[in-house]
Design a protein around this motif. Structure first.
Motif, PDB file in Angstrom:
ATOM      1  N   ILE A 179      -3.461  10.679  -0.872  1.00 31.88           N
ATOM      2  CA  ILE A 179      -4.454  11.826  -0.779  1.00 31.88           C
ATOM      3  C   ILE A 179      -3.992  13.015  -1.342  1.00 31.88           C
ATOM      4  N   THR A 180      -2.643  13.451  -1.689  1.00 33.50           N
ATOM      5  CA  THR A 180      -2.406  14.510  -2.335  1.00 33.50           C
ATOM      6  C   THR A 180      -2.682  14.128  -3.897  1.00 33.50           C
ATOM      7  N   ALA A 181      -2.366  13.006  -4.101  1.00 31.98           N
ATOM      8  CA  ALA A 181      -2.764  12.526  -5.865  1.00 31.98           C
ATOM      9  C   ALA A 181      -4.167  12.683  -5.930  1.00 31.98           C
ATOM     10  N   ILE A 182      -5.095  12.273  -5.009  1.00 30.90           N
ATOM     11  CA  ILE A 182      -6.535  12.391  -5.019  1.00 30.90           C
ATOM     12  C   ILE A 182      -6.885  13.663  -4.938  1.00 30.90           C
ATOM     13  N   ALA A 183      -6.321  14.468  -4.301  1.00 28.92           N
ATOM     14  CA  ALA A 183      -6.680  16.033  -4.109  1.00 28.92           C
ATOM     15  C   ALA A 183      -6.551  16.624  -5.692  1.00 28.92           C
ATOM     16  N   ALA A 184      -5.579  16.227  -6.311  1.00 30.63           N
ATOM     17  CA  ALA A 184      -5.114  16.731  -7.802  1.00 30.63           C
ATOM     18  C   ALA A 184      -6.384  16.550  -8.848  1.00 30.63           C
ATOM     19  N   VAL A 185      -7.189  15.266  -8.443  1.00 31.45           N
ATOM     20  CA  VAL A 185      -8.085  15.216  -9.724  1.00 31.45           C
ATOM     21  C   VAL A 185      -9.495  15.515  -9.299  1.00 31.45           C
ATOM     22  N   THR A 186      -9.645  15.907  -7.982  1.00 31.66           N
ATOM     23  CA  THR A 186     -10.837  16.382  -7.483  1.00 31.66           C
ATOM     24  C   THR A 186     -11.093  17.765  -6.866  1.00 31.66           C
ATOM     25  N   GLU A 187     -12.276  18.296  -6.925  1.00 32.26           N
ATOM     26  CA  GLU A 187     -12.489  19.677  -6.789  1.00 32.26           C
ATOM     27  C   GLU A 187     -13.126  20.233  -5.195  1.00 32.26           C
ATOM     28  N   LYS A 188     -13.934  18.968  -4.910  1.00 29.54           N
ATOM     29  CA  LYS A 188     -14.833  19.400  -3.578  1.00 29.54           C
ATOM     30  C   LYS A 188     -14.689  18.312  -2.541  1.00 29.54           C
ATOM     31  N   ILE A 189     -14.600  17.069  -2.679  1.00 27.29           N
ATOM     32  CA  ILE A 189     -14.640  16.113  -1.709  1.00 27.29           C
ATOM     33  C   ILE A 189     -13.553  16.236  -1.053  1.00 27.29           C
ATOM     34  N   GLY A 190     -13.583  16.251   0.495  1.00 19.72           N
ATOM     35  CA  GLY A 190     -12.539  16.252   1.371  1.00 19.72           C
ATOM     36  C   GLY A 190     -11.557  14.990   1.268  1.00 19.72           C
ATOM     37  N   VAL A 191     -10.326  14.872   1.690  1.00 14.63           N
ATOM     38  CA  VAL A 191      -9.321  14.098   1.399  1.00 14.63           C
ATOM     39  C   VAL A 191      -8.738  13.788   2.849  1.00 14.63           C
ATOM     40  N   GLY A 192      -8.704  12.470   3.504  1.00 15.31           N
ATOM     41  CA  GLY A 192      -8.426  12.076   4.724  1.00 15.31           C
ATOM     42  C   GLY A 192      -7.345  11.041   4.849  1.00 15.31           C
ATOM     43  N   ALA A 193      -6.385  11.096   5.578  1.00 14.73           N
ATOM     44  CA  ALA A 193      -5.483  10.068   5.644  1.00 14.73           C
ATOM     45  C   ALA A 193      -5.112   9.798   7.133  1.00 14.73           C
ATOM     46  N   THR A 194      -4.835   8.662   7.591  1.00 13.39           N
ATOM     47  CA  THR A 194      -3.983   8.307   8.830  1.00 13.39           C
ATOM     48  C   THR A 194      -2.902   8.524   9.113  1.00 13.39           C
ATOM     49  N   ALA A 195      -2.402   8.764  10.344  1.00 13.76           N
ATOM     50  CA  ALA A 195      -1.087   9.118  10.544  1.00 13.76           C
ATOM     51  C   ALA A 195      -0.904   9.181  12.123  1.00 13.76           C
ATOM     52  N   SER A 196       0.011   8.406  12.548  1.00 11.81           N
ATOM     53  CA  SER A 196       0.250   7.996  14.031  1.00 11.81           C
ATOM     54  C   SER A 196       1.019   9.055  14.864  1.00 11.81           C
ATOM     55  N   PHE A 199       0.443  17.733   6.414  1.00  8.65           N
ATOM     56  CA  PHE A 199      -0.959  17.961   6.531  1.00  8.65           C
ATOM     57  C   PHE A 199      -1.413  19.344   6.143  1.00  8.65           C
ATOM     58  N   ALA A 200      -0.614  20.028   6.608  1.00  6.29           N
ATOM     59  CA  ALA A 200      -0.801  21.749   6.395  1.00  6.29           C
ATOM     60  C   ALA A 200      -0.490  21.777   4.651  1.00  6.29           C
ATOM     61  N   SER A 201       0.634  21.224   4.164  1.00  9.54           N
ATOM     62  CA  SER A 201       0.869  21.029   2.654  1.00  9.54           C
ATOM     63  C   SER A 201      -0.466  20.670   1.830  1.00  9.54           C
ATOM     64  N   VAL A 202      -1.028  19.394   2.514  1.00 10.22           N
ATOM     65  CA  VAL A 202      -2.070  18.717   1.692  1.00 10.22           C
ATOM     66  C   VAL A 202      -3.259  19.768   1.711  1.00 10.22           C
ATOM     67  N   ASP A 203      -3.485  20.432   2.776  1.00 10.32           N
ATOM     68  CA  ASP A 203      -4.592  21.340   2.918  1.00 10.32           C
ATOM     69  C   ASP A 203      -4.476  22.439   2.026  1.00 10.32           C
ATOM     70  N   ARG A 261       0.644  -1.316  -0.006  1.00  5.31           N
ATOM     71  CA  ARG A 261       0.132  -0.266  -0.045  1.00  5.31           C
ATOM     72  C   ARG A 261       0.696   1.228   0.176  1.00  5.31           C
ATOM     73  N   PHE A 262       0.284   2.490  -0.475  1.00  8.11           N
ATOM     74  CA  PHE A 262       1.121   3.662  -0.218  1.00  8.11           C
ATOM     75  C   PHE A 262       1.029   4.300   1.113  1.00  8.11           C
ATOM     76  N   ASP A 263       1.810   5.406   1.049  1.00 10.19           N
ATOM     77  CA  ASP A 263       1.833   6.072   1.979  1.00 10.19           C
ATOM     78  C   ASP A 263       0.561   6.962   1.908  1.00 10.19           C
ATOM     79  N   PRO A 264      -0.361   6.914   2.894  1.00  9.74           N
ATOM     80  CA  PRO A 264      -1.667   7.836   2.598  1.00  9.74           C
ATOM     81  C   PRO A 264      -1.672   9.102   2.568  1.00  9.74           C
ATOM     82  N   THR A 265      -0.625   9.862   3.092  1.00  6.52           N
ATOM     83  CA  THR A 265      -0.478  11.230   3.024  1.00  6.52           C
ATOM     84  C   THR A 265      -0.151  11.674   1.631  1.00  6.52           C
ATOM     85  N   VAL A 266       0.718  10.760   1.051  1.00  6.55           N
ATOM     86  CA  VAL A 266       1.257  11.235  -0.298  1.00  6.55           C
ATOM     87  C   VAL A 266       0.027  10.785  -1.424  1.00  6.55           C
TER      88      VAL A 266
END
Length: 450
Positions: free
Chosen positions: A80-97, A110-114, A73-78
């Motif tokens: 969701i950044t790719a997911i954010a690039a192809v969407t416009e409205k939906i939120g993008v969430g990831a787990t981090a410990s 997460f500030a960067s992804v935001d 599996r991918f690192d989820p923070t990476v």
């Protein structure tokens, strides 16, 4: 006049689906867990259905006794950044410990992804459950920390992260080309945090985002988990065995918010479900049974093992009464273990029954049926305040997500239970959450008596 309460929907994205045998389905791409285009497509389908957020979980070690889709599996923070690039409205969430991360690094990620998503990011705060202890060995530790110590560290961790997210006041950057003023130094702040676990000076080297701070998601149902959720979480993800237990938890957690000066609408409780929808009940049951027929009984028990203290189920016959299984002391998700052990003690379950009994994708419950039947059950849980919404863990991707968006979402919309369209741009807009006030701006206003 208060706005009418509406259902919140999150799509839990995982490779071929949450069913333990989903990768064996004829329509499945077994490599989907590292196919970025597959995840992007799922998020776009969920966005078409006006979902609040697309969510990706994580693990930090390979557990051979778990869902096959998390072995690769991918690192989820990476991701969701790719997911954010192809969407416009939906939120993008990831787990981090909070147990195996550093606050400064996580806050910056997460500030960067935001920023990249224009205010759509969410952080799923976890302390990391690990029945095997393998994770600790990947992080220069001899053993996985005990449950309460992990939560004690998490309490400090989130305070540091939120402090760093407030390093810059909203209007700190001037970008004044004429005067040469790039930023206002009086609006940049160091947090100077010193605690038992962390010492962090700050500031963070990235500005506040459009929504102020990423939304904080949390899934702890133990007493320390509920305390942390009551204080800082804005979305809580849970799974209860039945609606009465869910209603009891909902009432208890919501009542604790006042202890931290928060209102009930400042936290949304999402219940995990695994819908399978068919134009007729027979079609839905056929879809369900197709997946069930692909199960290797002992492989499915590996998934159960991860929640039950890493039990070696392979030494038991499938017809062995589950009460006879020897369970070790658990240091993973205590709320899940306690609930499952209680059911085993009370019900006449066999070892071979455990996966189907405990995990939504393997259960024949009220969320398997016609669009109207599934919509009715969702409405029941929502109206009776067992949940504010649902974390949809579809058994088979993309089929079950597509069916839900096509067949169930329109019914919920017709009933006025779910949005017809997005009314804002940020995840906080979707969830009806206010933008957090910058603490340093607030302190200035307080100091000056405004």
């Amino acid at each position: 006049m208060s706005q009418k309460r509406q259902i919140k929907l999150a799509a839990y994205l995982i490779g071929t689906g949450m069913h333990v045998a989903s990768w064996r389905h004829p329509n499945a791409n077994p490599n989907a867990s590292i196919d970025v285009k597959a995840f992007q497509k799922l998020a776009q389908i969920a966005e078409k259905g006006k979902f609040d957020v697309a969510f990706v979980a994580d693990s930090l070690a390979i557990n051979h006794e778990s869902h096959p889709q998390i072995l690769n599996r991918f690192d989820p923070t990476v991701l969701i950044t790719a997911i954010a690039a192809v969407t416009e409205k939906i939120g993008v969430g990831a787990t981090a410990s909070t147990t195996y991360s550093e606050p400064y690094v996580l806050a910056r990620q997460f500030a960067s992804v935001d920023h990249i998503s224009n205010g759509r990011a969410a952080w799923n705060l976890v302390t990391t459950s690990d029945a095997t202890g393998e994770t600790a060995l990947n992080f220069t530790r001899n053993a996985h920390w005990e449950h309460d110590q992990r939560y004690e560290r998490a309490e400090e961790f989130v305070d540091v992260v939120q402090g760093l997210w407030d390093s810059w006041e909203d209007d700190a950057f001037l970008y004044n080309k004429e005067t040469g003023g790039f930023y206002d130094k009086d609006k940049l702040h160091e947090i100077h945090y010193n605690g038992k676990y962390f010492s962090v000076k700050g500031p963070l080297n990235i500005a506040r985002s459009k929504q102020g701070q990423p939304v904080i998601v949390q899934a702890g149902a133990s007493e320390p988990g509920q305390r942390l959720a009551s204080r800082v979480a804005e979305v809580v993800f849970v799974h209860w065995d039945n609606i009465e237990e869910a209603k009891s938890y909902y009432k208890k957690l919501k009542s604790q918010l006042k202890d931290f000066g928060r209102g009930e609408d400042e936290l949304h409780i999402l219940h995990g479900i695994s819908p399978i929808v068919g134009e007729t009940e027979e079609i839905a049951l056929q879809k369900y049974q197709t997946l069930q027929n692909l199960i290797d009984p002992y492989e499915s028990l590996k998934f159960v093992s991860g929640y039950m203290g890493n039990v070696d189920f392979s030494k038991y016959d499938l017809d062995t009464p589950a009460r006879e299984v020897e369970f070790p002391v658990v240091n993973s998700i205590q709320s899940h273990f306690n609930e499952m052990k209680k059911i085993i003690d009370e019900e006449d379950l066999k070892v071979g029954d455990l996966y189907n009994r405990f995990f939504g994708p393997g259960r024949r419950d009220a969320f398997v049926g016609t669009p109207t039947q599934v919509a009715d059950e969702i409405e029941k849980w929502f109206v009776e305040r067992a949940a504010d919404g649902f974390m949809l863990q579809f058994p088979l991707y993309p089929n079950d997500l597509e069916d839900f968006v096509k067949l169930v979402v329109p019914i919920l919309q017709e009933r006025g239970l779910f949005r017809l369209d997005y009314e804002g741009d940020t995840l906080r807009d979707h969830l009806g959450l206010k933008k957090p006030e910058n603490r340093f701006t607030r302190d200035k206003l307080t100091t000056h008596g405004k």
